[in-house]
Design a protein around this motif. Structure first.
Motif, PDB file in Angstrom:
ATOM      1  N   THR A 131       0.834  -1.292  -0.114  1.00 34.67           N
ATOM      2  CA  THR A 131      -0.054   0.092  -0.009  1.00 34.67           C
ATOM      3  C   THR A 131       0.941   1.334  -0.177  1.00 34.67           C
ATOM      4  OG1 THR A 131      -1.648   1.451   1.110  1.00 34.67           O
ATOM      5  CG2 THR A 131       0.037  -0.091   2.543  1.00 34.67           C
ATOM      6  N   SER A 132       0.360   2.124  -0.732  1.00 35.35           N
ATOM      7  CA  SER A 132       1.187   3.513  -0.748  1.00 35.35           C
ATOM      8  C   SER A 132       0.421   4.545  -0.060  1.00 35.35           C
ATOM      9  CB  SER A 132       1.464   3.993  -2.322  1.00 35.35           C
ATOM     10  OG  SER A 132      -0.022   3.902  -2.964  1.00 35.35           O
ATOM     11  N   GLY A 133      -0.271   4.053   1.248  1.00 36.27           N
ATOM     12  CA  GLY A 133      -0.707   5.056   1.956  1.00 36.27           C
ATOM     13  C   GLY A 133      -2.297   5.510   1.532  1.00 36.27           C
ATOM     14  N   GLU A 134      -2.744   6.500   2.158  1.00 36.36           N
ATOM     15  CA  GLU A 134      -4.237   6.689   2.133  1.00 36.36           C
ATOM     16  C   GLU A 134      -4.351   8.108   1.428  1.00 36.36           C
ATOM     17  OE1 GLU A 134      -5.924   6.486   5.871  1.00 36.36           O
ATOM     18  OE2 GLU A 134      -4.409   4.611   6.277  1.00 36.36           O
ATOM     19  N   SER A 135      -3.394   8.867   1.246  1.00 34.36           N
ATOM     20  CA  SER A 135      -3.926  10.303   0.701  1.00 34.36           C
ATOM     21  C   SER A 135      -4.399  10.373  -0.618  1.00 34.36           C
ATOM     22  CB  SER A 135      -2.434  10.774   0.636  1.00 34.36           C
ATOM     23  OG  SER A 135      -2.605  12.323  -0.148  1.00 34.36           O
ATOM     24  N   THR A 136      -5.419  11.363  -0.531  1.00 35.70           N
ATOM     25  CA  THR A 136      -6.380  11.333  -1.882  1.00 35.70           C
ATOM     26  C   THR A 136      -5.596  12.396  -2.685  1.00 35.70           C
ATOM     27  OG1 THR A 136      -7.768  13.266  -0.597  1.00 35.70           O
ATOM     28  CG2 THR A 136      -8.295  10.852  -0.637  1.00 35.70           C
ATOM     29  N   GLY A 137      -4.618  13.293  -2.273  1.00 39.05           N
ATOM     30  CA  GLY A 137      -3.972  14.029  -3.048  1.00 39.05           C
ATOM     31  C   GLY A 137      -2.989  13.604  -3.967  1.00 39.05           C
ATOM     32  N   SER A 138      -2.569  14.307  -4.937  1.00 37.10           N
ATOM     33  CA  SER A 138      -1.732  13.958  -5.943  1.00 37.10           C
ATOM     34  C   SER A 138      -0.185  13.523  -5.289  1.00 37.10           C
ATOM     35  CB  SER A 138      -1.256  14.630  -7.128  1.00 37.10           C
ATOM     36  OG  SER A 138      -0.363  14.468  -7.751  1.00 37.10           O
ATOM     37  N   VAL A 139       0.046  12.196  -5.209  1.00 33.57           N
ATOM     38  CA  VAL A 139       1.538  11.875  -4.345  1.00 33.57           C
ATOM     39  C   VAL A 139       2.473  12.413  -5.426  1.00 33.57           C
ATOM     40  CG1 VAL A 139       0.406  10.122  -3.176  1.00 33.57           C
ATOM     41  CG2 VAL A 139       1.442   9.658  -5.477  1.00 33.57           C
ATOM     42  N   ASN A 140       2.415  12.655  -6.469  1.00 30.90           N
ATOM     43  CA  ASN A 140       3.520  12.968  -7.355  1.00 30.90           C
ATOM     44  C   ASN A 140       3.821  14.481  -7.104  1.00 30.90           C
ATOM     45  OD1 ASN A 140       4.235  10.493  -8.808  1.00 30.90           O
ATOM     46  ND2 ASN A 140       2.007  10.696  -9.905  1.00 30.90           N
ATOM     47  N   LYS A 141       2.723  15.220  -6.509  1.00 28.20           N
ATOM     48  CA  LYS A 141       2.992  16.575  -6.249  1.00 28.20           C
ATOM     49  C   LYS A 141       3.354  16.806  -4.797  1.00 28.20           C
ATOM     50  CE  LYS A 141       0.609  21.056  -6.981  1.00 28.20           C
ATOM     51  NZ  LYS A 141      -0.361  21.792  -7.375  1.00 28.20           N
ATOM     52  N   TRP A 142       2.549  16.197  -4.131  1.00 23.75           N
ATOM     53  CA  TRP A 142       2.695  16.587  -2.483  1.00 23.75           C
ATOM     54  C   TRP A 142       3.429  15.291  -1.654  1.00 23.75           C
ATOM     55  CZ3 TRP A 142       1.321  21.355  -2.189  1.00 23.75           C
ATOM     56  CH2 TRP A 142       0.434  21.746  -2.862  1.00 23.75           C
ATOM     57  N   GLY A 143       3.790  14.387  -2.482  1.00 24.37           N
ATOM     58  CA  GLY A 143       4.221  13.194  -1.670  1.00 24.37           C
ATOM     59  C   GLY A 143       3.367  12.171  -0.847  1.00 24.37           C
ATOM     60  N   MET A 144       3.895  11.045  -0.279  1.00 30.48           N
ATOM     61  CA  MET A 144       2.992   9.902   0.225  1.00 30.48           C
ATOM     62  C   MET A 144       2.861  10.328   1.949  1.00 30.48           C
ATOM     63  SD  MET A 144       4.077   6.642  -1.296  1.00 30.48           S
ATOM     64  CE  MET A 144       3.626   6.280  -3.034  1.00 30.48           C
TER      65      MET A 144
END
Length: 351
Positions: free
Chosen positions: A227-240
């Motif tokens: 799993t790459s976490g739960e964040s709904t924001g763009s991880v490519n922009k904000w990170g995991m």
């Protein structure tokens, strides 16, 4: 840290313009053995997953640049590249094709309802319907479930498949198990679940979002998920927010955590790692950013020893990425605004 050193067996230059490497697989070559931990049962026989170097074939799911969503499977062997075009049947805006290998054959799931099963020379697939079996009060798969092509690996007839539902971002927060019998030509869905979030140290209680799923693996009747976490924001922009590797049940209960990161956003620096299972003991870990602690370099994590390894690419191929491992064989590719080059390598050793 020890490093896995690769040497090039064969290099492939695609004649057509392809986009991404969506998922990969390996074919066993059809060698049959009677026993061994690296075998799968098919009827009364066991098919080896040893991936011998001679005659070995690797699979790669991609699509052509000039035809949006026109997917193809590239079969790589010592004789070159064979393109298996999936055609307009797979032009589905909701469900993506999902590739899985099975012995010396492979299947592609279409729209969660049928399998295009390729054998022999792969010229004409057999169409096998998938039954949406019933739980006590409902169907196994909800109507709003959408198939995602994320890489899965299985050593038997139960194939884990990534899904998305409710909100569609091209992610996966759900999974199902496909029970596939290639002898009887039967297939059915057996479960539909999310991974329990409370088992992870850095889960977010403020949302109901389940952990995202990068990749799944079924081996020796054990189910693994990255799993790459739960964040709904763009991880490519904000990170995991976090990542983890876990052994889970078919209901999504976490049985064991093999790897778990810190809270990645706590330090204020963007970071994150994606994980992809292989047809081997190794999980491929790919960092999102070139300026993190890993300097953008991939690493391997052994499910058996729980140790990390660096990767030493063949000379002149340091910009390539590793996509799969089976036995002593490794599949690498170079992406630069499209799929530019593919390589089949062998493991020289650990140094």
């Amino acid at each position: 840290m020890a490093a896995l050193k690769l040497s090039l067996i064969q290099k492939y230059k695609p004649e057509n313009a392809y986009t991404y490497v969506y998922s990969t697989g390996f074919l066993s070559g059809g060698s049959v053995v009677k026993q061994g931990a690296d075998s799968i049962e098919e009827g009364n026989a066991f098919i080896s997953h040893a991936c011998p170097e001679q005659g070995a074939r690797a699979l790669l799911l991609t699509r052509k640049e000039e035809v949006p969503r026109a997917y193809s499977v590239l079969a790589l062997s010592e004789t070159g590249i064979q393109e298996i075009e999936l055609g307009e049947d797979f032009l589905d805006r909701e469900n993506e094709p999902m590739l899985f290998s099975f012995g010396d054959s492979f299947g592609v799931i279409k729209a969660k309802k049928e399998i295009f099963y390729f054998t022999g020379d792969f010229s004409s697939p057999e169409i096998i319907p998938i039954k949406n079996g019933f739980l006590p009060f409902s169907k196994v798969l909800p109507d709003n479930a959408r198939v995602r092509y994320f890489q899965t690996v299985s050593d038997g007839r139960l194939v884990p498949v990534c899904f998305e539902k409710d909100v569609y971002y091209g992610l996966s927060r759900c999974f199902a198990l496909l029970d596939f019998d290639p002898v009887k030509k039967e297939a059915k869905w057996k479960c539909f679940s999310e991974i329990e979030k409370n088992a992870f140290t850095h889960h977010d209680d403020r949302t109901k979002d389940a952990p995202k799923i990068d990749s799944l693996k079924m081996e020796n009747d054990e189910l693994y998920a990255f799993t790459s976490g739960e964040s709904t924001g763009s991880v490519n922009k904000w990170g995991m927010d976090y990542y983890a590797l876990a052994k889970i049940s078919s209901e999504g209960k976490v049985k064991e955590k093999l790897l778990e990161s810190e809270q990645l956003k706590a330090g204020g620096k963007k970071s994150g790692v994606n994980g992809t299972f292989t047809h081997s003991d190794y999980l491929i870990l790919t960092p999102l950013f070139n300026n993190d602690d890993w300097k953008g370099k991939q690493k391997l994590f052994s499910l058996r020893t729980k140790e990390y390894l660096d990767i030493v690419m063949p000379r002149g191929m340091t910009k390539h990425s590793l996509y799969n491992i089976c036995g002593e064989l490794c599949l690498i590719a170079l992406y630069d605004r499209g799929l530019k080059e593919i390589g089949l390598c062998k493991i020289e050793g650990i140094e």
